[in-house]
Design a protein around this motif. Sequence first.
Motif, PDB file in Angstrom:
ATOM      1  N   ASN B 133     -14.385  -4.779 -23.940  1.00  0.00           N
ATOM      2  CA  ASN B 133     -14.978  -5.636 -24.958  1.00  0.00           C
ATOM      3  C   ASN B 133     -16.265  -6.240 -24.407  1.00  0.00           C
ATOM      4  O   ASN B 133     -16.235  -6.926 -23.395  1.00  0.00           O
ATOM      5  N   PRO B 134     -17.396  -5.997 -25.094  1.00  0.00           N
ATOM      6  CA  PRO B 134     -18.692  -6.454 -24.563  1.00  0.00           C
ATOM      7  C   PRO B 134     -18.933  -7.936 -24.868  1.00  0.00           C
ATOM      8  O   PRO B 134     -19.733  -8.283 -25.723  1.00  0.00           O
ATOM      9  N   VAL B 135     -18.234  -8.808 -24.162  1.00  0.00           N
ATOM     10  CA  VAL B 135     -18.354 -10.238 -24.447  1.00  0.00           C
ATOM     11  C   VAL B 135     -19.720 -10.764 -24.011  1.00  0.00           C
ATOM     12  O   VAL B 135     -20.363 -10.200 -23.117  1.00  0.00           O
ATOM     13  N   ALA B 136     -20.151 -11.857 -24.663  1.00  0.00           N
ATOM     14  CA  ALA B 136     -21.475 -12.418 -24.402  1.00  0.00           C
ATOM     15  C   ALA B 136     -21.424 -13.359 -23.210  1.00  0.00           C
ATOM     16  O   ALA B 136     -21.589 -14.571 -23.342  1.00  0.00           O
ATOM     17  N   TYR B 139     -18.459 -11.552 -17.866  1.00  0.00           N
ATOM     18  CA  TYR B 139     -17.030 -11.277 -17.703  1.00  0.00           C
ATOM     19  C   TYR B 139     -16.748  -9.814 -17.950  1.00  0.00           C
ATOM     20  O   TYR B 139     -17.336  -9.209 -18.846  1.00  0.00           O
ATOM     21  N   ASP B 141     -14.026  -7.645 -19.533  1.00  0.00           N
ATOM     22  CA  ASP B 141     -13.009  -7.990 -20.526  1.00  0.00           C
ATOM     23  C   ASP B 141     -12.483  -6.698 -21.129  1.00  0.00           C
ATOM     24  O   ASP B 141     -13.256  -5.914 -21.683  1.00  0.00           O
ATOM     25  N   PRO B 285     -14.230 -12.888 -14.337  1.00  0.00           N
ATOM     26  CA  PRO B 285     -15.666 -13.122 -14.161  1.00  0.00           C
ATOM     27  C   PRO B 285     -16.330 -11.985 -13.388  1.00  0.00           C
ATOM     28  O   PRO B 285     -15.692 -11.308 -12.580  1.00  0.00           O
TER      29      PRO B 285
END
Lengths: 482, 288
Positions: B133-136, B139, B141, B285
């Motif tokens: 998941n390409p979190v902003a 991290y 994820d 992280p």
Amino acid sequence: MTSLFEYAPAPESRSIVDIAPSYGLFIDGEFVDGTGEPFKTVNPATEEVLSQVSAGSDADVDRAVAAARRAFTRVWGPMRPADRGKYLFRIARLMQERSREFAVLESLDNGKPIRESRDVDVPLAAAHFFYHAGWADKLDHAGLGPGPRPLGVAGQVIPWNFPLLMLAWKVAPALATGNTVVLKPAETTPLTALLFAEICQQADLPPGVVNIVTGAGDTGRAVVEHDDVDKVAFTGSTEVGRSIARAVAGTRKSLTLELGGKAANIVFDDAPIDQAVEGIVQGIFFNQGHVCCAGSRLLVQESVHDEVIASLQRRISTLRVGDPLDKNTDLGAINSAEQLARIHELSDIGEAEGAQRWQPDCVLPDRGFWFPPTIFTQVSPAHRIARDEVFGPVLSVLTFRTPDEAVAKANNTTYGLSAGIWSEKGSRILKIANQLRAGVVWANTFNKFDPTSPFGGYKQSGYGREGGRHGLTGYLKGATHS
Amino acid sequence: MSDRLAVRKTYKLYVNGAFPRSESGRTYEVADAKGHFLANAAWASRKDARDAVVAARGAFAKWSGMTAYNRGQVLYRVAEMMEGRHAEFCEEVAAGEGLSGSKARAAVDAAVDRWVWYAGWTDKLAAVLGGANPVAGPYFDFSMPEPTGVVAVLAPQRSSLLGLVSVLAPVLAAGNTAVVVTSKERPLPAVTLAEVLATSDVPGGVVNVLTGDAEELGTWLAEHADVDGIDLTGAPAGRAMEFEREAAGTVKRVLRPPATEPEWTDDPGLARMTPFIETKTVWHPIGV
């Protein structure tokens, strides 16, 4: 303890918000008076009445569902998916433009620190709309099976802890997938949802696509049990979630539930202790602990217990409790007198059952609903404060000796929403993450959220996911993954 | 025809890898489609259902902890073992369902092939259902599918083998363990399938087969606190809603029954696996 640095008050101005003396329901694109008994919403930090809000009766809910159905059949369903996406992009932009207004209003109505509403709730809510906007015309490529179709009218009931963010989690995916919405905000925090209704007007969203019916439990029940609702989405307590699942049983309605939690936050002896302490604080005191995924059970490896607790107490002593609009505030007000009473009750039970309560010296404001950051040590797994969701700034500390014991204790709960792991050893983190029965696992971090990242629980923390590709499935016919 | 007197089989339950009779001592008569006596089947009791849940819970860590490749090979082995007892299945299906020889053969063939289909799924689910998941933020994820846990399966009442395999195999392929309540009137192929499972490297307790009445067993399984999900496909008419209500008491995952029992010959897709799959999302992280 006297503080090394005194802080001057740094309040955010509330002049940016303009709260009307009363609000109606938002049905079919217009504000209309509800026919239920109106209720007052108060600022939990001062007990000042902010506004009077309409309560939706069964008849009002009926009108809202009919409007949503009309909008679904005539406008939103047949609309070009790319255009649906453009409306959502518009909404995201409008929310960003008015973000400070949303943040101040959220802190006033909810009691959460402006630092959080400004830096977390509102930006994430806008991000949810921006993210889902892009999905609207790409659903065929989402890998959810051939020709995904919307369900129809979604009835959505959301809690008071993240009023605007939970609205975004519900409304954005529903609209992106072509459904229309009847949303019931929480009784104690209706104001940002009503401001969102204004955003819908500014965006020229077709009438009936989003309907907002304020009220208490009875209004929510009317939404959930309405015959012409195709989809029910609920975030709230496990107890109410069970009754909704019962009510929906045997119907055609599709259901997703995001319920309570009692997350274990596991600190191993090889953890970076300073970072872990920050993570523990963030895990339990973020939003006054009014967080379903809060790290409310700290599991510390016995050999580092004393060091962690000493460091934690030192850190907690520097937390500032008070005016939610002050930019330096770490912990705001408890959302309601009712919730405060529950926190008191469970904390008292904690002491009565033999756990040791520790609270920092801190002066609480005279008016409003307040509870200091609290930790309980010497907690056993059988204690109520180790089992029940407190939904407040109360941390229960338990210990373990081996990784297996940590996993057994972490999983010893009927909930399964989230968990935390603190360790410098990658292979250990991955192994423990595999063994934890929880929907979200934060390793060397905690309470992180993102629209691209699916969120939701195992076991009695509910089912279905919100966010990411997974979150779309709850709003599509025949979508084949959850 | 030989004049040798046949050695008949005693049809028993399958719980925790063993074949006990019902602890209640109860049995009921099973007849063929024309009403002729076939056998006495064990009539599973509430205690048998509880024992089955305990066995399924006990087996969950091992089954879900196997590599997906290994689980796939075990399920493929089930197909191999079924193939070897093809004739026995054909006979039981033909008698119980009143099918011609060729139709019974087709049903058994399809049942064997269904195991093969699901065997191939075990090591593809994570790629199809999970991902990064390409979190902003800084991290890493990722989300991955995991089995729900112990799943109670009320098998179809009509299709005693193909229907049964069609509801059981997906639950196992996803990594769950199962307590299966067989067709009440056509339970015999299920017991023979249990004998196949017992010789297919499926660990004891992963599948538990209860012959008897889905009406009473369904109630107990729907309310059982250690059952995580329930497939109501074979729920007796009019009872599915009540079972779903009882299941709500512990927030079980519920797969509602179809309006009428399907033919079971269609491509199954993912629709019977995903209701009993959870998505776990892990954050870490980057760079700090």
